[in-house]
Design a protein around this motif. Structure first.
Motif: not given
Lengths: 348, 222
Positions: A128, A175-176, A209, A212
C-alpha cells in the motif's frame, strides 16, 4: 456521559463502551485478501476517522469525524483516495502499525514487481501507500526515516511508526484505499461519546485496508504539499454570538473576550475545555434540552466555556453563549493543553 | 455581543428565531406541544421539497434546531409566518416495550405519587407516550405524555452505573437507557427483550422523534 441532562460529556472520554457491536469486519465478504494493519503501538489515543455521520443528530447520534478535517482531506487527496476514506487520527504520541498483505503476518507473498520503498526494502512488493499529515512528527518505516506530508510505499511486513507530535496534537495517517472498518450509518468514524464505530486502537488490534483507488497516488501533487503553518502560539477563535447569550451578564460577555483562557488538559474529541475566569449567568434555572451545533460554546454550571467538537452531544441543557465557525475548528484540534485562547467576535 | 440572542427576524407571535453560528437557526416555541407540531411541519415541508437544504433537524424540549443551512437569514424571515397545523395524535401504531416494574426507585416514586408501589407500573403502562426528542445516547428518546402530577425530580445522587434497559423517570419524561451508563433518573423498571439501538438494523434506532410508545407489563396486564 453522565446523564441525559448533562450535555458536557464529562468523564465520558473513555470510549470503551463498545456495546453497539459494529466494529467487526469478519462477516464482510471480500473479493480478495485485503491488506491489513496490525497495531504494534496504539498510542495514547488513535481512532479511525472520516467525514463523520452528519444528519443523524435527531436520533441522538453525533456527527463525529476527523477533528482536523483539512488535514484528513489533504491526506486522502495526496493518495488519490476519496476525501471520506477513513484515516487514523493519532493524539499526542502517534502510533505504529505493521502492514500485511492479507493477514499473512510478516511473510508476505513473493513480490511480483519489487520496488524500492521508503524503508529501502527491495525484496518485498508494495502493499500500500501511506501519507502522514496534520501535526508534524518523525515518520519511520522499519526504523528508517520516511517523509511527512508526502506519500510513500509500504511493503508487506513493514512497520510504519508515526512519532510524537512535534507541534500540534493530532496526526493523520492515510493509506491507499482507506481503512476499511465496518461502517455505521455510512461512516467508519470512531465516536467516543456514543461508542459508535471502531473502538480506539489497541495494541494488537487489526484493521483491514480497502481496495486501492483506480486513480492511484498523486506523487508530487504540488498544490497539495504546501507547508503546514502549524498551530499558532495563541488560539484566536472567532465567535458568532448567540443563541443564548442573553442568559449571561454583560460582564460575562466582556470576560469571554478578554478573559485570558487556556486550553485545559481535560479537552478531548467531545469538547475543548478551557481554564480561566467563570462566566456569570444573568438568568438562573434550567434550560430545557435543545439541539447543539458543532462549535457551540456551551457554558456548564461551573462557568467555564466548552467548545463542542465532532463527538459533541446532540442536545444539551446548558446555555450556548456563542458558536465558533467550523473553519476555525481545525486549529482547535491541534491546540495543546496550556495554549492561550482568545475569542474575537464576528458577525453571523 | 449584546443583543446576541435577538431574533434575526420572523418573529411570529409565538415563535422566536435565534441564530446559531453562520448556518443554523434555533426556533423556540412556547411549549412542548407546539415544538412537536412545528417539528412535524418542518418534516412535512422537507418531504414536499419546500425546505432549503439542511444537514440536521434536531427537535428539543421546546425548540427545533435547523443546522447546515446555506442562507439561514432567508429562512428565519419565513418561519415565523408558517401555518402550523395542530399535532395529530393517535393515528399511527405505537412501538410496544415489554417492561418489568422492578426498578430500585419504585418505592420512592410511589411515595412521590402518593400511591402504592404496585400502582406505579399500572399508571405508567396506562400512559400513551410519544418521543419528543432524542439525545444523550444513540437510541435514547425523551418520552412525553405523563400527566403533570406524575412528574418527578431527578435523583439528587446520580448512579454511577445504570444497567442497559432500565426505564426511568425525570421531570416530564420517561426514558429507556439503551446501554449501561451513569444516570440520575428515577428507575422504575426494566425493558425486557427490547433493543433500542442496533447499528446493523434498519432503522438502527427504535425511537425517533414522533414515535408513539406504549409500555406493556411483562406477563400481561394484571
Amino acid at each position: 456521559m453522565t446523564d441525559p441532562a448533562d450535555s458536557t460529556g464529562s468523564g465520558s472520554s473513555s470510549g470503551s463502551t463498545g456495546s453497539t457491536g459494529s466494529t467487526g469486519s469478519a462477516g464482510r465478504a471480500r473479493a480478495r485478501a485485503a491488506a491489513e494493519l496490525h497495531a504494534v503501538r496504539a498510542g495514547a489515543l488513535t481512532t479511525v476517522q472520516d467525514l463523520g455521520r452528519p444528519g443523524h443528530a435527531h436520533l441522538g447520534v453525533p456527527r463525529s469525524g476527523a477533528l482536523d478535517e483539512p488535514a484528513h482531506r489533504l491526506a486522502n487527496r495526496l493518495l488519490g483516495n476519496p476525501e471520506n476514506a477513513a484515516t487514523l487520527e493519532t493524539t499526542l504520541d502517534g502510533c505504529a502499525v505493521l502492514v500485511t498483505a492479507g493477514g499473512q503476518g510478516r511473510s508476505g507473498p513473493p513480490p511480483a514487481d519489487p520496488k524500492v520503498t521508503a524503508g529501502g526494502e527491495t525484496s518485498r512488493g508494495p502493499v500500500t501507500e501511506a501519507v502522514v499529515t496534520g501535526a508534524p512528527c518523525a515518520v519511520t518505516v522499519d526504523g528508517r526515516p520516511a517523509p511527512w506530508g508526502v506519500p510513500f510505499r509500504l511493503a508487506a511486513g513493514a512497520v510504519l511508526d508515526v512519532g510524537p507530535a512535534e507541534r500540534g496534537l493530532r496526526s493523520y495517517i492515510a493509506f491507499s484505499g482507506g481503512v476499511d472498518a465496518e461502517p455505521v450509518l455510512g461512516s467508519r468514524a470512531t465516536d467516543l461519546l456514543s461508542g459508535l464505530g471502531p473502538e480506539p486502537l489497541r495494541d494488537g488490534a487489526r484493521l483491514p485496508l480497502g481496495a486501492t483507488s483506480a486513480a492511484g497516488p498523486r506523487h508530487g501533487a504540488a498544490i497539495d504539499t504546501a507547508p503546514w503553518a502549524g498551530p499558532p502560539g495563541e488560539l484566536v477563535l472567532p465567535v458568532v454570538p448567540g443563541p443564548r447569550a442573553d442568559w449571561f451578564t454583560g460582564e460575562a460577555l466582556r470576560t469571554l473576550l478578554t478573559g485570558g483562557y487556556r486550553v485545559s488538559s481535560a479537552s478531548n474529541r467531545i469538547g475543548l475545555r478551557l481554564e480561566g475566569p467563570v462566566l456569570e449567568r444573568a438568568r438562573e434555572g434550567e434550560l430545557p434540552s435543545e439541539g447543539i451545533a458543532l462549535g457551540a460554546l456551551q457554558v456548564p454550571p461551573e462557568g467555564r466555556p466548552v467548545v463542542f467538537l465532532a463527538d459533541h452531544p446532540v442536545t444539551g441543557g446548558y446555555p450556548v453563549i456563542g458558536v465558533v465557525p467550523q473553519e476555525a475548528l481545525a486549529a482547535v484540534a491541534q491546540a495543546v493543553p496550556g495554549t492561550p485562547v482568545r475569542f474575537t467576535p464576528v458577525s453571523g | 455581543m449584546s443583543g446576541a440572542a435577538t431574533a434575526l427576524g420572523g418573529h411570529g407571535s409565538e415563535r422566536v428565531v435565534l441564530p446559531v453560528g453562520r448556518h443554523g437557526l434555533l426556533i423556540e416555541l412556547p411549549g412542548a406541544e407546539a415544538a412537536e407540531a412545528f417539528h412535524a411541519e418542518v418534516l412535512r415541508r422537507r418531504s414536499a421539497g419546500l425546505l432549503p437544504g439542511v444537514t440536521e433537524i434536531v427537535p428539543g424540549a421546546r425548540t427545533v434546531l435547523l443546522d447546515g443551512l446555506a442562507e439561514p437569514r432567508r429562512l428565519a424571515a419565513e418561519v415565523g409566518e408558517w401555518e402550523v397545523p395542530p399535532l395529530e395524535r393517535g393515528s399511527e401504531s405505537a412501538v410496544e416495550i415489554t417492561i418489568r416494574y422492578d426498578g430500585p426507585d419504585l418505592a420512592d416514586v410511589a411515595g412521590m405519587w402518593g400511591v402504592a408501589p404496585e400502582e406505579v407500573g399500572r399508571l405508567h403502562a396506562a400512559t400513551s407516550f410519544r418521543v419528543a426528542f432524542c439525545g444523550f445516547a444513540p437510541g435514547f428518546g425523551y418520552l412525553t405524555g405523563l400527566p403533570e402530577e406524575y412528574h418527578v425530580p431527578r435523583r439528587s445522587d446520580p448512579r454511577t452505573k445504570v444497567p442497559a434497559g432500565s426505564v426511568g423517570l425525570a421531570g416530564p419524561y420517561t426514558g429507556v437507557y439503551p446501554r449501561s451508563s451513569p444516570g440520575g433518573w428515577q428507575l422504575i423498571g426494566t425493558a425486557v427483550g427490547t433493543v433500542l439501538w442496533d447499528a446493523a438494523r434498519e432503522p438502527a434506532a427504535l425511537f425517533a422523534p414522533g414515535t408513539r410508545v406504549r409500555f406493556v407489563p411483562e406477563g400481561g396486564t394484571e
